[in-house]
Design a protein around this motif. Sequence first.
Motif, PDB file in Angstrom:
ATOM      1  N   THR A  85      24.500  62.669  63.966  1.00 28.92           N
ATOM      2  CA  THR A  85      25.760  62.530  63.565  1.00 28.92           C
ATOM      3  C   THR A  85      25.771  61.036  63.002  1.00 28.92           C
ATOM      4  N   GLY A 120      31.381  66.552  57.270  1.00 28.96           N
ATOM      5  CA  GLY A 120      31.065  65.923  58.705  1.00 28.96           C
ATOM      6  C   GLY A 120      31.073  64.357  58.467  1.00 28.96           C
ATOM      7  N   MET A 134      34.569  71.846  56.654  1.00 28.13           N
ATOM      8  CA  MET A 134      33.451  72.098  57.689  1.00 28.13           C
ATOM      9  C   MET A 134      33.203  73.532  57.559  1.00 28.13           C
ATOM     10  N   GLN A 138      26.540  69.512  61.886  1.00 27.91           N
ATOM     11  CA  GLN A 138      27.497  68.502  61.604  1.00 27.91           C
ATOM     12  C   GLN A 138      27.297  67.898  60.166  1.00 27.91           C
TER      13      GLN A 138
END
Length: 461
Positions: free
Chosen positions: A110, A126, A240, A257
């Motif tokens: 991430t 994301g 998303m 993500q």
Amino acid sequence: MEQKLQFTGADIIQLGFRQGAWFKEALAHINDNQLETEEIEAYLAQFKLPDPIELHAQAITFHQNIKAENELEEKNVTDVVQTMKTLMRTPTLVNGVIMPDACPTGPDGTIPVGGVAVAKNAIHPGMHSADICCSVMLTDFGKTNPKEVLDAAHAITHFGGGGRSRETQFRFPAEMLEAFQSNYFLNDEKMISAARSHLGTQGDGNHFLFVGISKNTGNTMMVTHHGSRGVGANLYRKGMHLAEKFRKTLSPETLPQNAWIPFDTKEGQVYWEALQIIRSWTKLNHECLHDATLEKLGIEKENRYWNEHNFVFKEGDLFYHAKGATPLDPKFMPDSTGPRLIPLNMAESVLIVEGATTETNLGFAPHGAGRNISRTQHRKSKGEKTIQEVFEEETQGLDIRFFSNEIDITELPSAYKNAASVRNQMEEFGLGTVIDEVLPYGCIMAGNWEVNAPWKKRRRK
């Protein structure tokens, strides 16, 4: 006459196709028309998808404008570098950078807070997160007494969950409504209702309203920090969801993500337009609070600066996803009217900076002080001290207020990285030059507003 066997989804997969929503329609057509092998292959050609896009074999090189200065920071820097290495295998990415205030958030891979990821022809929802266009605005109030500014702003601002009541809402401009209605990501009742009621609100967490004194001029300055509230969060969820559909088709190996929306699709271009509308709404959100405070005091502003530090910036077919990074380069903010703002913590100055693009900063600076540990770890680090004791120790001489009247110790200075270290690393890595700073007088934050949240009050009753 012998009945012909039904063609099945397994048969389509055996021919080299990936499963999709179109299977039902295709199977019905094939079986209803009793197609032969060659006819089936010719018909299915229209559904043939490109081969999946694989991850980069090795992480794309990224610049590390960060170093650990003590044992506590060692783990933070190690974790940041590790998550960036995983992130930089995402197929669309071509460059990246991390800032001195970087800290990990979410599972490995991430984008960290304090990270910039550059993608080609792709928007990654994301990587801008739910707090789209989190930003800061400064207004110069001249020689007005800072307490008067803080008091006036306190009477006007709104922190905590939800939006304003109908009686206290700011006017929602007709042109803004038209912009929302023109974009299919934004044109729904929930989105427009949030755009109306959340205008002139600041949310919670690390968002603040800060008042201080310019080191250069002695003028009183007000700085607000917040994002796009429920409006941006709603767009993020839609983004998303759409990106995940593309991910399953284009690159199943990419982490969920890090799913993306290709910009060269209709959806990608409309999503980009939606981001720009959210940007305009967020800037207006700041302006409502600043202008209402000026009006309450009966004065005119002397100057104003504004910049995002959580957004997606476009240059040609490259999209710079800045997850907590301040754009220095004017090409990212053509409507900019002044230098950039970097807040540190409530007891430190808000830095006013200028800077140039280099190969190692990609046109960005830090966005604040960042964290080395989580909120939970920070609470535990205070041992047996009471909340009030911690508060008094860390805010001595300052007018610090929590809108909910409940102190949130995870927003006190000790929750953040050492401000001097961040400033030193800014200088060391060429991440902007401080041209002025707003010395702290006082600050308003949401505080622990959930203690007395409406649903908890009802439960206690």
